[in-house]
Design an enzyme around this catalytic site. Structure first.
Site, PDB file in Angstrom:
ATOM      1  N   ASP A 343       1.115   7.265  -8.179  1.00 46.07           N
ATOM      2  CA  ASP A 343       1.267   6.527  -6.932  1.00 46.07           C
ATOM      3  C   ASP A 343       2.736   6.176  -6.704  1.00 46.07           C
ATOM      4  O   ASP A 343       3.436   5.749  -7.629  1.00 46.07           O
ATOM      5  CB  ASP A 343       0.422   5.251  -7.005  1.00 46.07           C
ATOM      6  CG  ASP A 343       0.541   4.403  -5.768  1.00 46.07           C
ATOM      7  OD1 ASP A 343       0.085   4.838  -4.701  1.00 46.07           O
ATOM      8  OD2 ASP A 343       1.113   3.293  -5.868  1.00 46.07           O
ATOM      9  N   GLU A 379       2.804  11.452  -5.738  1.00 46.59           N
ATOM     10  CA  GLU A 379       2.866  11.017  -4.353  1.00 46.59           C
ATOM     11  C   GLU A 379       4.364  10.852  -4.077  1.00 46.59           C
ATOM     12  O   GLU A 379       4.966   9.857  -4.510  1.00 46.59           O
ATOM     13  CB  GLU A 379       2.133   9.698  -4.132  1.00 46.59           C
ATOM     14  CG  GLU A 379       2.154   9.257  -2.682  1.00 46.59           C
ATOM     15  CD  GLU A 379       1.531   7.885  -2.459  1.00 46.59           C
ATOM     16  OE1 GLU A 379       0.960   7.667  -1.386  1.00 46.59           O
ATOM     17  OE2 GLU A 379       1.646   7.024  -3.350  1.00 46.59           O
TER      18      GLU A 379
END
Length: 703
Positions: A343, A379
């Site tokens: 993330d 990401e």
């Protein structure tokens, strides 16, 4: 209580079958107490007197699995200097393998007075916070083997442990919403029939249910609020929180592996749940604030934040880097997971201020013999300066391709000047990844994910409808690249419903026939809706959970998606390991004859055709006889040649099949339209392709 000196390594609580070794890093501590809790909550404090290289440690012969514990760290409390030690706060072990309980909104969690933040608060937090738990590391893995699917054969299914299983009627109620629910035969049957090869679980590291959300009657559903990087989230366990969650997680992985499905974890190493200078003291902040968090230069009381959550971990700290690497290795070696999706990964690359491919984190990952061999997905953005890094990560890494998502959405909603970029995304985004020596599978292609509209909502809403989040419309992305097909939200109009169904099929088909690795968001194959809410991070209820009560339309979409995934698996030209040679998106064909781009009249595309703002239709020929790379065993890859017709226009268009040198005869392989040609199609045959639809033909021998 008897205490032996023990060892400074490994960090955390390590049970060896006889007793437990405890080890905690803190470079600023002056004194450390291990606090043990019995079943009645009675606390026993034991001072750790051994200290080696900033690690406080001790071995306890009488401590066994299931024991609850925490730490109290004595040291400087001087926020202006970056120090926040506070022995009145019971602290979680950063290396805890299991955690019991949740935080309860209470002033005792904070080192300041709510009414007057300048006033120190020394209330004991033990009754209002979570406890670390000693676990038994032994588990019978049997003959467990990672499926180890090659990237180009991978189809990822992004899922939420609770949301996927909570409403499934064939899973026993006590198992719904848990790791055991994911492992249930009914769920594994759905995944295998769908054809996915990997399940990517949204955060399962122990996370905190934000007290701000609790006060609003909401909760942290997504889980991007980690506090324990080694512990499976306890609320997803059906069997208990005293280490049972570890065994249940392992059993889930074992069951998925037996079904040939890899397990990828969505991990949040960029920040923790302790927030900014006004946040609670739960673990890292009270142990060694300056070593774990990135503080503002010249203003050590405040946190440098590139995540939008209040803090960022200090990626040049040896303590942070060791913790992240130890955590990753633990989940691979002990929990048998097959990869990670990072993330806001740009934050991990900020060793100093800028995002750098040369940061220490990448060096550590690349040289690690364990972590470098699993799937690594970034990401590739965060909220800081220069944070958008699609295409900027180094070899070994794959990336969520936000450019793929954006142009595919734009093309199918009818935006002009999208055909040229669409061609680049369909062929693996070589413009983004080839320069670093990576292959098409560096691109993780997706249309939707947990963040944003579901697939059904993408074709049903122009605007977000986030009223349930109680943020007065201030949350969630406002530019969704969506199109409601003429009516906002639910409608009984049969033409609009048919168009929406076709648009969902178009988007899924574009995803599955593109080079790279496709990712499906859970429930999109079922037409899942969130009623226009594009930010359900705080909605732990039926708005977010997958609804398994399927009507005819949703059942039809499921069957179509199964067939679509099957087509991808059967057709090697859709799963290439290398980029097409030359520049097939500009000039009509590749140098090796692997791909040809044609106009609807079967003439080669020219540069002007790509640059025409209103161009919305194209035909692409994928040559099954011209796949230059062998398979992983060195054998020549053979497969069908495909002719794919994209009609992004609102009106039906006649497409002319190319000449016999492309194929002796053709038949329909797949269509997103209910109107499709039947039988054998000869060269130069004219077929009508319905407005906003895709028609895929494959070569067959002429009869």
């Amino acid at each position: 209580m008897e205490i032996w000196p023990g060892h400074a390594y490994p960090l955390g609580a390590t049970y060896d079958g006889t007793g437990t070794n405890f080890a905690l890093f803190s470079s600023v501590a002056e004194r450390v107490e291990l606090c043990l809790y019995d079943d009645d909550g009675v606390e026993t404090r034991c001072e750790l007197t051994e200290r080696d290289a900033h690690v406080w440690h001790g071995y306890f012969p009488s401590v066994s699995p299931g024991q609850r514990y925490g730490y109290r760290v004595y040291g400087p409390y001087d926020p202006a200097s970056g120090h926040r030690c506070d022995p009145s706060k019971l602290l979680l072990d950063p290396y805890a393998k299991a955690i019991e309980g949740q935080v309860i909104s209470n002033q005792a969690l904070y080192s300041y007075n709510w009414d007057d933040p300048t006033e120190r608060n020394e209330e004991d937090s033990a009754e209002h916070t979570m406890k670390s738990v000693v676990v038994n590391p032994f588990f019978d893995w049997g003959h467990d083997r990672p499926p180890q699917h090659e990237y180009h054969d991978t189809v990822i299914y992004e899922a939420h442990v609770k949301g996927l299983t909570k409403l499934h009627p064939d899973i026993p109620e006590r198992l719904r919403g848990t790791y055991a629910g994911i492992a249930h035969p009914a769920m594994i049957e759905h995944l295998t029939e769908l054809g996915v090869t990997a399940i990517e679980l949204m955060p399962v590291h122990q996370f905190v249910n934000d007290t701000v959300l609790q006060d609003k009657g909401l909760s942290n559903y997504w889980g991007y609020n980690t506090i324990g990087f080694f512990a499976p989230h306890n609320a997803y366990a059906a069997t208990g929180q005293r280490g049972e969650q570890v065994r249940e997680f392992k059993a889930m992985v074992k069951a998925l592996h037996e079904a040939g499905i890899e397990v990828i974890l969505d991990v949040v190493y960029n920040h923790t749940a302790e927030g900014n200078h006004m946040g609670p003291t739960l673990s890292f902040k009270g142990i060694d604030n300056e070593a774990y968090y990135r503080l503002v230069d010249g203003d050590f009381e405040h946190y440098f934040d590139t995540t939008g959550t209040g803090n960022s971990l200090l990626m040049r700290s040896t303590a942070v880097l060791q913790m992240i690497m130890d955590s990753l290795r633990y989940w691979v070696t002990e929990m048998h997971v097959d990869g990670f999706r990072f993330d806001l990964a740009s934050t991990l690359a900020r060793q100093f201020h800028e995002v750098s491919r040369l940061s220490a984190f990448f060096d550590l990952v690349h040289q690690d013999p364990v972590i470098s061999q699993v799937k690594l997905i970034a990401e590739p953005w965060d909220l800081g300066d220069g944070g958008y890094q699609v295409g900027g990560f180094p070899p070994l890494w794959t990336e969520w391709n936000g450019s793929f998502r954006d142009v595919v959405r734009d093309f199918w909603r009818g935006e002009p000047n999208t055909l040229d970029e669409l061609a680049s995304r369909l062929t693996g985004s070589s413009d983004l990844y080839e320069h670093s020596g990576r292959k098409p599978f560096a691109s993780i292609n997706f249309i939707t994910a947990h963040d944003g509209f579901t697939l059904a909502d993408l074709v049903s809403y122009n605007d977000k409808h986030n009223e349930a989040n109680l943020a007065e419309g201030g949350d969630g992305e406002s530019h969704n690249r969506s199109w409601n097909c003429g009516v906002e939200g639910p409608t009984d109009d049969p033409e609009i419903r048919a168009l929406r169904a076709r648009q969902q099929r178009n988007l899924l088909t574009t995803l599955m026939i593109s080079q790279g690795v496709p990712m499906i968001a859970h429930g999109d194959e079922l037409g899942r809706t969130q009623q226009g809410n594009n930010n359900t991070y705080c909605q732990d209820n039926e708005l977010s959970w997958v609804n398994w009560d399927l009507d005819e339309e949703r059942e039809s979409l499921l069957e179509f998606t199964r067939r679509l995934v099957e087509v991808r698996a059967e057709q090697p030209v859709l799963r290439r390991r290398r980029f097409f040679a030359g520049k097939p998106a500009h000039g009509g064909s590749s140098e090796l004859g692997e791909i040809y781009w044609l106009k609807p009249n079967a003439e080669p595309m020219a540069d002007d055709d790509w640059n025409t703002w209103y161009a919305r239709s194209v035909m692409v020929y994928l040559n099954g006889d011209a796949i230059p790379e062998p398979d992983i065993y060195g054998r020549k890859i053979e497969g069908d040649s495909l002719l794919i017709m994209f009609n992004g226009d609102g009106n039906a268009i006649d497409f002319t099949l190319p000449g016999a040198d492309y194929g002796e005869a053709w038949e329909v392989l797949l269509s997103t339209s209910t109107e499709e040609p039947s039988g054998t199609l000869a060269p130069r045959h004219v077929v009508m392709v319905e407005g906003r639809s895709i028609l895929i033909l494959r070569t067959i021998e002429a009869k």
